[in-house]
Design a protein around this motif. Structure first.
Motif, PDB file in Angstrom:
ATOM      1  N   VAL A  45     -48.854 -17.759 -39.934  1.00  0.00           N
ATOM      2  CA  VAL A  45     -49.927 -16.791 -40.057  1.00  0.00           C
ATOM      3  C   VAL A  45     -50.253 -16.439 -38.587  1.00  0.00           C
ATOM      4  CG1 VAL A  45     -52.288 -17.186 -38.652  1.00  0.00           C
ATOM      5  CG2 VAL A  45     -51.786 -18.926 -41.051  1.00  0.00           C
ATOM      6  N   MET A  46     -49.399 -17.091 -37.481  1.00  0.00           N
ATOM      7  CA  MET A  46     -49.634 -15.972 -36.335  1.00  0.00           C
ATOM      8  C   MET A  46     -48.743 -14.848 -36.388  1.00  0.00           C
ATOM      9  SD  MET A  46     -51.176 -17.340 -34.339  1.00  0.00           S
ATOM     10  CE  MET A  46     -52.248 -18.306 -34.627  1.00  0.00           C
ATOM     11  N   THR A  47     -47.067 -15.054 -37.582  1.00  0.00           N
ATOM     12  CA  THR A  47     -46.849 -13.706 -37.563  1.00  0.00           C
ATOM     13  C   THR A  47     -47.287 -13.050 -38.941  1.00  0.00           C
ATOM     14  OG1 THR A  47     -44.764 -15.094 -37.491  1.00  0.00           O
ATOM     15  CG2 THR A  47     -44.748 -13.040 -38.753  1.00  0.00           C
ATOM     16  N   GLY A  52     -49.983  -7.053 -38.081  1.00  0.00           N
ATOM     17  CA  GLY A  52     -51.077  -6.901 -38.633  1.00  0.00           C
ATOM     18  C   GLY A  52     -51.678  -6.289 -37.491  1.00  0.00           C
ATOM     19  N   ASP A  53     -51.343  -6.318 -36.144  1.00  0.00           N
ATOM     20  CA  ASP A  53     -52.105  -6.026 -34.610  1.00  0.00           C
ATOM     21  C   ASP A  53     -51.374  -4.819 -34.636  1.00  0.00           C
ATOM     22  OD1 ASP A  53     -53.896  -7.961 -35.118  1.00  0.00           O
ATOM     23  OD2 ASP A  53     -53.738  -9.298 -33.859  1.00  0.00           O
ATOM     24  N   ARG A  54     -49.634  -5.332 -34.242  1.00  0.00           N
ATOM     25  CA  ARG A  54     -49.169  -4.552 -33.621  1.00  0.00           C
ATOM     26  C   ARG A  54     -48.466  -3.789 -34.175  1.00  0.00           C
ATOM     27  NH1 ARG A  54     -48.611  -6.698 -27.998  1.00  0.00           N
ATOM     28  NH2 ARG A  54     -50.460  -7.593 -27.789  1.00  0.00           N
ATOM     29  N   THR A  55     -48.274  -3.697 -35.567  1.00  0.00           N
ATOM     30  CA  THR A  55     -47.212  -2.338 -36.440  1.00  0.00           C
ATOM     31  C   THR A  55     -48.136  -1.895 -37.391  1.00  0.00           C
ATOM     32  OG1 THR A  55     -46.116  -4.212 -38.126  1.00  0.00           O
ATOM     33  CG2 THR A  55     -45.647  -4.564 -35.938  1.00  0.00           C
ATOM     34  N   ASN A  56     -47.028  -0.972 -38.344  1.00  0.00           N
ATOM     35  CA  ASN A  56     -47.518  -0.874 -39.723  1.00  0.00           C
ATOM     36  C   ASN A  56     -47.285  -1.187 -41.066  1.00  0.00           C
ATOM     37  OD1 ASN A  56     -49.230   1.564 -38.480  1.00  0.00           O
ATOM     38  ND2 ASN A  56     -47.155   2.345 -37.733  1.00  0.00           N
ATOM     39  N   CYS A 119     -39.020  -4.323 -31.788  1.00  0.00           N
ATOM     40  CA  CYS A 119     -39.740  -3.979 -30.599  1.00  0.00           C
ATOM     41  C   CYS A 119     -40.732  -4.212 -30.264  1.00  0.00           C
ATOM     42  CB  CYS A 119     -40.468  -2.160 -31.165  1.00  0.00           C
ATOM     43  SG  CYS A 119     -39.414  -1.025 -31.040  1.00  0.00           S
ATOM     44  N   GLN A 120     -40.672  -5.482 -30.953  1.00  0.00           N
ATOM     45  CA  GLN A 120     -42.325  -7.051 -31.343  1.00  0.00           C
ATOM     46  C   GLN A 120     -41.057  -8.058 -29.608  1.00  0.00           C
ATOM     47  OE1 GLN A 120     -45.190  -6.101 -32.322  1.00  0.00           O
ATOM     48  NE2 GLN A 120     -43.947  -4.630 -32.853  1.00  0.00           N
ATOM     49  N   ASP A 136     -54.279 -12.080 -25.610  1.00  0.00           N
ATOM     50  CA  ASP A 136     -52.883 -11.467 -25.517  1.00  0.00           C
ATOM     51  C   ASP A 136     -51.699 -12.635 -26.330  1.00  0.00           C
ATOM     52  OD1 ASP A 136     -53.315 -10.387 -23.132  1.00  0.00           O
ATOM     53  OD2 ASP A 136     -53.413 -11.952 -21.810  1.00  0.00           O
ATOM     54  N   TRP A 137     -50.572 -12.065 -26.480  1.00  0.00           N
ATOM     55  CA  TRP A 137     -49.745 -13.402 -27.180  1.00  0.00           C
ATOM     56  C   TRP A 137     -48.439 -13.714 -26.379  1.00  0.00           C
ATOM     57  CZ3 TRP A 137     -49.578 -14.124 -32.611  1.00  0.00           C
ATOM     58  CH2 TRP A 137     -50.566 -12.802 -33.518  1.00  0.00           C
ATOM     59  N   ALA A 138     -48.572 -14.696 -26.786  1.00  0.00           N
ATOM     60  CA  ALA A 138     -47.029 -15.430 -25.282  1.00  0.00           C
ATOM     61  C   ALA A 138     -46.260 -16.513 -26.256  1.00  0.00           C
ATOM     62  CB  ALA A 138     -47.468 -15.384 -24.680  1.00  0.00           C
TER      63      ALA A 138
END
Length: 359
Positions: A45-47, A52-56, A119-120, A136-138
């Protein structure tokens, strides 16, 4: 449509009014230890949300998910996600009739995907999550990789027998932990009388190989203090969907074994360009045959990566990903180090072939 894989049981459901489809997924209880089921679902789920949030990159959207107490009959964790169209890329890559032009078109798409994944970045090694309040992601949890599940299946040894894998601040500590795991796995197999561990010097040779691996860590643990990069240990062609008519990649799926990992894994060539494990090819046909098959695909993929870098702003960082990949395979043994650091099943074959004879 019902499908059972090694790690999941999947059911496609359709809304009769809208004809929209969704995929209902639960961990395969016959294969996934109970203590890992919820962690595996949360990791996927987190992946999906991170990508979805940070890439195309095209991935399924998450409709809902929950732990066992919220699942069907309160038996197991679950995930309901968007159903994604497409066919597995594996058949396309295995087909000897696939033209170079079509292969290059798909490789360029894969190169862009790998570039975005590389790049993540995170500041430690482990599983990650998003803070719903701050956004925030951590890294918030320990690593979960297929090896931890497969140990139980292949060797019938509960993973709880081993020292728990934690979060790590440097790559060296991650590889040291893996070295300890390899040694303990071998000794557990010896004590339990696993087939193939005869008293003919084989076991001592294997012990020496594992000691040798531990001694090589300072040489092969690269970018020791990070940044650490999103990497999926189970990303391979049968988890990549594409449209055979348009040749467009439609989605990445089955991303539950994704973690923030030592960057060298993400900076590496895809081992799956042949749709076969390198160790399997070497065992069946020898190293020369592996190189004969793999190297042409490797050169095509690097050419695709070079083409992408000319028109993608993300590729302008130095050193470029294509250069890192070439160095990993052609300029060093990092490609092979990464392979033996992902699979105990392949360890002996590749260690003896690449790093020494274990004597």
């Amino acid at each position: 449509m019902f499908r059972r894989g090694s790690y999941n049981v999947n059911l496609v459901v359709e809304n009769r009014e809208t004809t929209k489809k969704a995929l209902f997924r639960v961990p395969n209880r016959g294969y996934i230890p109970g203590e890992f089921a919820e962690k595996k679902v949360k990791g996927e789920v987190m992946t999906l949300k991170r990508l979805g949030d940070r890439t195309n990159i095209s991935v399924p959207s998450v409709h809902c998910w929950g732990p066992a107490k919220e699942g069907p009959h309160k038996m197991t964790s679950f995930l309901v996600e968007e159903w994604m169209p497409g066919e597995s890329l594996e058949g396309f890559l295995r087909n000897p009739q696939t033209s170079k032009e079509k292969l290059m078109y798909v490789f360029e798409q894969l190169a862009r995907i790998m570039l975005e994944l590389s790049c993540q970045e995170f500041n430690s090694i482990g599983s990650f999550s998003k803070d719903d309040k701050t956004g925030d992601w951590a890294v918030t949890g320990s690593v979960l990789i297929p090896e931890m599940i497969d140990t139980r299946a292949y060797f019938d040894i509960p993973i709880g027998h081993f020292k728990a894998m934690d979060q790590f601040k440097i790559s060296t500590d991650y590889f040291k932990h893996y070295a300890e795991y390899l040694e303990e796995l071998l000794e557990t197999q010896v004590r339990s009388g696993c087939e193939g561990l005869e008293n003919d010097g084989t076991t001592e040779r294997q012990r020496n190989a594992r000691r040798g691996y531990a001694k090589l860590i300072p040489e092969y643990a690269k970018d020791d203090s990070g940044p650490f990069v999103l990497y999926c240990s189970d990303l391979r062609p049968n988890n990549i969907l594409f449209d055979p008519e348009t040749m467009e990649i439609t989605a990445l799926i089955d991303l539950e074994f994704t973690n923030a990992m030592p960057a060298q894994f993400a900076y590496d060539l895809p081992w799956w360009l042949l749709c076969e494990r390198p160790a399997d090819v070497i065992i069946d046909h020898g190293m020369e045959e592996f190189l004969k098959r793999f190297n042409p695909r490797k050169e095509m993929f690097l050419e695709a990566m070079e083409r992408v870098k000319e028109r993608d702003p993300m590729a302008l960082t130095e050193p470029r990903l294509s250069a890192r990949m070439r160095y990993s395979y052609d300029g060093s043994k990092i490609f092979w180090w990464n392979r033996i650091s992902e699979s105990s099943r392949d360890f002996d074959t590749l260690y003896y072939e690449i790093f020494g004879n274990g004597e």
